[in-house]
Design a protein around this motif. Sequence first.
Motif, PDB file in Angstrom:
ATOM      1  N   ALA A 162       0.698  -1.118   0.130  1.00  0.00           N
ATOM      2  CA  ALA A 162      -0.118   0.181   0.153  1.00  0.00           C
ATOM      3  C   ALA A 162       1.003   1.151   0.046  1.00  0.00           C
ATOM      4  O   ALA A 162       0.543   2.360  -0.698  1.00  0.00           O
ATOM      5  N   LEU A 163       1.938   1.255   0.819  1.00  0.00           N
ATOM      6  CA  LEU A 163       2.845   2.364   0.924  1.00  0.00           C
ATOM      7  C   LEU A 163       3.480   2.569  -0.452  1.00  0.00           C
ATOM      8  O   LEU A 163       3.595   3.847  -0.965  1.00  0.00           O
ATOM      9  N   ARG A 164       3.782   1.636  -1.308  1.00  0.00           N
ATOM     10  CA  ARG A 164       4.540   1.894  -2.541  1.00  0.00           C
ATOM     11  C   ARG A 164       3.508   2.240  -3.359  1.00  0.00           C
ATOM     12  O   ARG A 164       4.068   2.923  -4.549  1.00  0.00           O
ATOM     13  N   GLY A 165       2.225   2.181  -3.263  1.00  0.00           N
ATOM     14  CA  GLY A 165       1.421   2.460  -4.310  1.00  0.00           C
ATOM     15  C   GLY A 165       0.457   4.132  -3.787  1.00  0.00           C
ATOM     16  O   GLY A 165      -0.612   4.282  -4.513  1.00  0.00           O
ATOM     17  N   THR A 166       1.064   4.661  -2.809  1.00  0.00           N
ATOM     18  CA  THR A 166       0.263   5.934  -2.273  1.00  0.00           C
ATOM     19  C   THR A 166       1.247   6.858  -2.289  1.00  0.00           C
ATOM     20  O   THR A 166       2.407   6.721  -1.620  1.00  0.00           O
ATOM     21  N   LYS A 167       1.036   7.990  -2.743  1.00  0.00           N
ATOM     22  CA  LYS A 167       1.729   9.260  -2.538  1.00  0.00           C
ATOM     23  C   LYS A 167       1.073  10.308  -1.810  1.00  0.00           C
ATOM     24  O   LYS A 167       1.819  11.313  -1.384  1.00  0.00           O
ATOM     25  N   ASP A 168      -0.240  10.351  -1.479  1.00  0.00           N
ATOM     26  CA  ASP A 168      -0.983  11.237  -0.776  1.00  0.00           C
ATOM     27  C   ASP A 168      -0.475  11.185   0.684  1.00  0.00           C
ATOM     28  O   ASP A 168      -0.276  10.035   1.317  1.00  0.00           O
ATOM     29  N   HIS A 169       0.079  12.422   1.136  1.00  0.00           N
ATOM     30  CA  HIS A 169       1.023  12.472   2.450  1.00  0.00           C
ATOM     31  C   HIS A 169      -0.358  12.051   3.768  1.00  0.00           C
ATOM     32  O   HIS A 169       0.296  11.303   4.526  1.00  0.00           O
ATOM     33  N   LEU A 170      -1.411  12.468   3.587  1.00  0.00           N
ATOM     34  CA  LEU A 170      -2.284  12.114   4.688  1.00  0.00           C
ATOM     35  C   LEU A 170      -2.479  10.382   4.725  1.00  0.00           C
ATOM     36  O   LEU A 170      -2.466   9.870   5.657  1.00  0.00           O
TER      37      LEU A 170
END
Length: 420
Positions: A162-170
């Motif tokens: 999930a972290l690898r696919g997420t750029k949104d800061h929140l």
Amino acid sequence: MNADMVSKWERGEKGVSAYYRDLLCVLFETDATALGLSIAAPAPAASSMVASDEPDADLAGVISETDALLEQLGPAATILESRMADVWRDELMRRRTLVKLLGLAPVAPAVSRLAGPGSPGVRGSVRDLDDLADRYQALYHSASPSALIRPVLAHLDAVSDALRGTKDHLARTKLLANRARVALLAGRLSFFDFDDAMSARGYYNLSVEAASEAGDKHQAAAALGHMAFIPAAEHSMTSALQYLEGARQQIDLDPHGPLKSWAYAIESEFHSHAGDHSSALRAIDAAKIAYSRSSINADLRWFDYYDVNRLAGFAGYANLQAGCYDAAASELTEALDLPLSAIKQRSVFLADLATVHYHAGDLEQACSVAVNAADELQRAGYATGVGRLREFHDLVSPHSSTRAVRVFSERLGSLQLEEA
């Protein structure tokens, strides 16, 4: 397997589990009897804590327990299903030298059932991941460690994806907070349940890193405090106290009374182990003062391993080690007012209370309480609890001819320390 583990086997501090017993038989091309590795008689409970006469029952039993545990995790467990296949494949590879000896036919269907027929990976929401973390936290106190660790590891893999696919800061902050929490639990399982300091160090470091990235001072403090147990176990007090000082610095940035009390309480335990009883009792006083100032604090739902009863348990241990047996008995009796689900912690407090009774000259009562502690550990494995009971066993060994000590020794012998 490492030199420290073998050394503990040789000194009789730790039993050889079924898994390593079979590996040694393969290595030396002989049987367990020839190696002097006795096979414990199975106890009535169907748990992975109990040895089995079936050679492949160890792994198959753990898979079955894990399958049952997954059903307790609710709908969000679908996030883990495809990843569980990878976890079990890794486990089977780890045991690959045993395949010919054991025959894993009963295991394969269980792996397939956990993984599902070609099931694709499911990416759950942060809410789903937090719900799973809540459930792990609740199960930790009573579930089989071998059954719980596998979903926990699959969870960490899901968070990484999930972290690898997420750029949104929140969204990333929430995921990192979740990683910090679950990595801490993986570390606690590794260190306190499996006596695996090397793996625990890795998970605690991951927790500190994730908490720092998320800006979660409380979670960072908890991870640093747990990290301190590793050098403390090796009597490296300077390093242990440095970790604790780092934990308190994090707490000072976002004050929290119970968390600061916990840091002082574990410091007291370290001082007791080092024989510095005056420092241990001063740390207990500081822990009680910090806890008394905890009227307004953030509700940390993951901080379920410390409260006023656990504080009394630490105080009981400090007084026991200092030779203040009346004070120890009073504190430990209060400490035992725990929820029924707190099996692991209760086993430790009972072992300490048994030691108090022994020093008070009541061998019968001491062994009776120790047997109760062993019964608790039969329900859920806990290396720390087994260690306390072994210390008690050494204490009463001069009285091994008495019936009370024989009964306790048999009960302790029926426990098998789990391997991850």
